[in-house]
Design an enzyme around this catalytic site. Structure first.
Site, PDB file in Angstrom:
ATOM      1  N   CYS A  77      -5.185   5.891  -3.079  1.00  0.00           N
ATOM      2  CA  CYS A  77      -5.755   5.081  -4.165  1.00  0.00           C
ATOM      3  C   CYS A  77      -6.870   5.842  -4.878  1.00  0.00           C
ATOM      4  O   CYS A  77      -7.848   6.261  -4.251  1.00  0.00           O
ATOM      5  CB  CYS A  77      -6.307   3.762  -3.619  1.00  0.00           C
ATOM      6  SG  CYS A  77      -7.153   2.769  -4.876  1.00  0.00           S
ATOM      7  N   CYS A  80     -10.606   4.137  -4.643  1.00  0.00           N
ATOM      8  CA  CYS A  80     -11.386   4.107  -3.413  1.00  0.00           C
ATOM      9  C   CYS A  80     -12.407   5.257  -3.445  1.00  0.00           C
ATOM     10  O   CYS A  80     -12.346   6.128  -4.317  1.00  0.00           O
ATOM     11  CB  CYS A  80     -10.474   4.240  -2.197  1.00  0.00           C
ATOM     12  SG  CYS A  80      -9.501   2.757  -1.831  1.00  0.00           S
ATOM     13  N   HIS A 142     -10.846  -2.032  -0.766  1.00  0.00           N
ATOM     14  CA  HIS A 142      -9.505  -1.970  -1.351  1.00  0.00           C
ATOM     15  C   HIS A 142      -8.747  -3.285  -1.200  1.00  0.00           C
ATOM     16  O   HIS A 142      -7.952  -3.649  -2.063  1.00  0.00           O
ATOM     17  CB  HIS A 142      -8.708  -0.834  -0.689  1.00  0.00           C
ATOM     18  CG  HIS A 142      -7.343  -0.624  -1.269  1.00  0.00           C
ATOM     19  ND1 HIS A 142      -7.115   0.200  -2.361  1.00  0.00           N
ATOM     20  CD2 HIS A 142      -6.132  -1.122  -0.906  1.00  0.00           C
ATOM     21  CE1 HIS A 142      -5.826   0.204  -2.643  1.00  0.00           C
ATOM     22  NE2 HIS A 142      -5.200  -0.598  -1.791  1.00  0.00           N
ATOM     23  N   ASN A 182      -5.982  -7.531 -15.066  1.00  0.00           N
ATOM     24  CA  ASN A 182      -4.626  -7.893 -14.679  1.00  0.00           C
ATOM     25  C   ASN A 182      -4.570  -7.855 -13.156  1.00  0.00           C
ATOM     26  O   ASN A 182      -4.916  -6.831 -12.563  1.00  0.00           O
ATOM     27  CB  ASN A 182      -3.598  -6.896 -15.224  1.00  0.00           C
ATOM     28  CG  ASN A 182      -3.595  -6.818 -16.734  1.00  0.00           C
ATOM     29  OD1 ASN A 182      -3.880  -7.804 -17.403  1.00  0.00           O
ATOM     30  ND2 ASN A 182      -3.291  -5.655 -17.269  1.00  0.00           N
ATOM     31  N   HIS A 193      -5.983  -1.821  -6.132  1.00  0.00           N
ATOM     32  CA  HIS A 193      -7.418  -1.933  -5.852  1.00  0.00           C
ATOM     33  C   HIS A 193      -8.043  -2.939  -6.827  1.00  0.00           C
ATOM     34  O   HIS A 193      -7.719  -2.933  -8.019  1.00  0.00           O
ATOM     35  CB  HIS A 193      -8.079  -0.560  -6.030  1.00  0.00           C
ATOM     36  CG  HIS A 193      -9.470  -0.471  -5.483  1.00  0.00           C
ATOM     37  ND1 HIS A 193      -9.763   0.207  -4.313  1.00  0.00           N
ATOM     38  CD2 HIS A 193     -10.640  -0.976  -5.922  1.00  0.00           C
ATOM     39  CE1 HIS A 193     -11.066   0.122  -4.085  1.00  0.00           C
ATOM     40  NE2 HIS A 193     -11.615  -0.601  -5.048  1.00  0.00           N
ATOM     41  N   HIS A 195      -9.827  -4.338  -9.613  1.00  0.00           N
ATOM     42  CA  HIS A 195     -10.478  -3.704 -10.759  1.00  0.00           C
ATOM     43  C   HIS A 195     -10.057  -4.401 -12.045  1.00  0.00           C
ATOM     44  O   HIS A 195      -9.076  -5.142 -12.083  1.00  0.00           O
ATOM     45  CB  HIS A 195     -10.104  -2.222 -10.850  1.00  0.00           C
ATOM     46  CG  HIS A 195      -8.700  -1.978 -11.331  1.00  0.00           C
ATOM     47  ND1 HIS A 195      -7.584  -2.236 -10.561  1.00  0.00           N
ATOM     48  CD2 HIS A 195      -8.228  -1.512 -12.527  1.00  0.00           C
ATOM     49  CE1 HIS A 195      -6.489  -1.931 -11.244  1.00  0.00           C
ATOM     50  NE2 HIS A 195      -6.853  -1.499 -12.439  1.00  0.00           N
ATOM     51  N   GLN A 197     -10.494  -3.759 -16.648  1.00  0.00           N
ATOM     52  CA  GLN A 197     -10.600  -2.725 -17.666  1.00  0.00           C
ATOM     53  C   GLN A 197     -11.422  -3.242 -18.842  1.00  0.00           C
ATOM     54  O   GLN A 197     -11.650  -4.447 -18.976  1.00  0.00           O
ATOM     55  CB  GLN A 197      -9.208  -2.300 -18.158  1.00  0.00           C
ATOM     56  CG  GLN A 197      -8.329  -1.711 -17.065  1.00  0.00           C
ATOM     57  CD  GLN A 197      -6.964  -1.306 -17.602  1.00  0.00           C
ATOM     58  OE1 GLN A 197      -6.845  -0.339 -18.355  1.00  0.00           O
ATOM     59  NE2 GLN A 197      -5.936  -2.048 -17.230  1.00  0.00           N
TER      60      GLN A 197
END
Length: 368
Positions: A77, A80, A142, A182, A193, A195, A197
């Site tokens: 990932c 991470c 994660h 999303n 992971h 997150h 944007q």
């Protein structure tokens, strides 16, 4: 030297090996000096915008994004922390919240004196795909989700959003700043992971244009802010409210488009996320956590969703358009998704199989 923001959050500004920006946000002052040890190539060149003359909408063409990372296993990932020989987008061995420039941006920094061409229909020239695309890592854990973050961690994420909105809005070529998340493969996530944007556009996106027109028209006719009246109706009806506190309200909208859709708005309107004051910021984590936990609790599974911050454009509509967070899920039953039909995909005319009051009741009944 870290810069202190509101909420006791500190920001540290560094560079990645290919000169992309990375910002660490911490709930206490920490010296961040970790160096990106990768020998990365420079970012891809800028894409371009083409105007669709049938609807006068800009389309970004970014062919360099074809080869971006797609659902890597946890041990690979890129969001991470770096650890030994495992070098990721995060050079440090720990972090709370991190924001960095996307490795494969659809929009990026243009040349000097950039100006979007005027829309003149069929003969409108192409333009560089000016803007910014950033990744917001909510936590180094994660396996976590936004709903599982502590209130302090959510506050740190909020301060990162506020800070990036303020900074991106200062760029001369930016017209609209859009933080979003999303979650779930069902909505096209390519990294698992936790997150989100941020996209910053050199134009006002089509949906925002429509919202802006509606807000301006309502203000002109009534002298009142549209979202204020929407919230007033929800408080009067009482049927669709999911949760609320003294500063925020979460509700299923009167004309929801998705089986499960939640709008979260400050009761005291703000034009943009960077305008939220201390009290609004302090009380946001509780309502965000409850609303998303209730969403996951409807079927007892993590719901795939798209969470979008709508706000006023940088240079227009700040008297009429107000900030709110829209969370929509494509799941209608445990084993069934809502796929957009021809009417919805082609015409933009949505059809709801479930009354908004029914989905609101399901969310209200989740034990929290």
């Amino acid at each position: 030297m870290a810069k202190q923001l509101s909420g006791g959050v500190f920001r540290s500004d560094l560079k990645l090996s290919d000169e992309r920006d990375i910002y660490y946000y911490d709930s206490k002052e920490i010296s961040r000096t970790a160096v990106d040890k990768r020998d990365d190539k420079a970012q891809p060149g800028i894409g371009h915008l083409r105007l669709d003359p049938l609807v006068n909408e800009w389309v970004a063409v970014a062919s360099h994004r074809q080869h971006r990372v797609f659902l890597p296993p946890k041990e690979l990932c890129p969001l991470c922390v770096s650890n030994g020989d495992k070098l990721t987008e995060i050079p440090d061995s720990n972090y709370e919240v991190v924001v960095f420039t996307n490795r494969s941006p659809a929009l990026t920094t243009p040349g000097d004196n950039y100006k979007l061409p005027a829309v003149i229909g069929f003969d409108t020239p192409n333009a560089d795909a000016a803007g910014a695309c950033e990744v917001v890592c909510y936590t180094q854990d994660h396996g976590s989700t936004f709903a599982q973050l502590s209130p302090q961690q959510i506050r740190t994420v909020l301060e990162a959003w506020k800070d990036r909105d303020a900074q991106l809005s200062k760029l001369s070529y930016i017209e609209y700043v859009f933080p979003f998340e999303n979650r779930g493969e069902e909505v096209g996530v390519t990294l698992s992971h936790p997150h989100g944007q941020i996209y910053a556009y050199s134009f006002i996106p089509p949906r925002v244009e429509k919202m802006l027109q509606a807000a301006a028209s309502h203000l002109s006719k009534t002298g009142r802010v549209l979202l204020d009246d929407v919230i007033a109706r929800e408080i009067k009806d009482k049927k669709r409210i999911i949760c609320e506190n003294s500063e925020w309200i979460a509700f299923v909208p009167y004309a929801a488009r998705y089986p499960f859709e939640i709008h979260i708005a400050p009761k005291r309107g703000a034009a943009s996320i960077s305008e939220l004051d201390e009290n609004q910021s302090q009380l946001f984590p509780a309502i965000a956590k409850e609303a998303l936990t209730r969403l996951d609790g409807v079927f007892g599974i993590e719901m795939a969703y798209i969470a979008s911050w709508y706000q006023a454009p940088v240079n227009s509509g700040r008297d009429s358009m107000r900030l709110h967070w829209q969370i929509v899920s494509v799941r209608r039953q445990p084993g069934k998704l809502k796929y957009l039909s021809g009417s919805e995909s082609a015409m933009g005319a949505f059809i709801m199989d479930l009354e908004p009051e029914q989905s609101a009741k399901q969310l209200q009944e989740v034990k929290y």
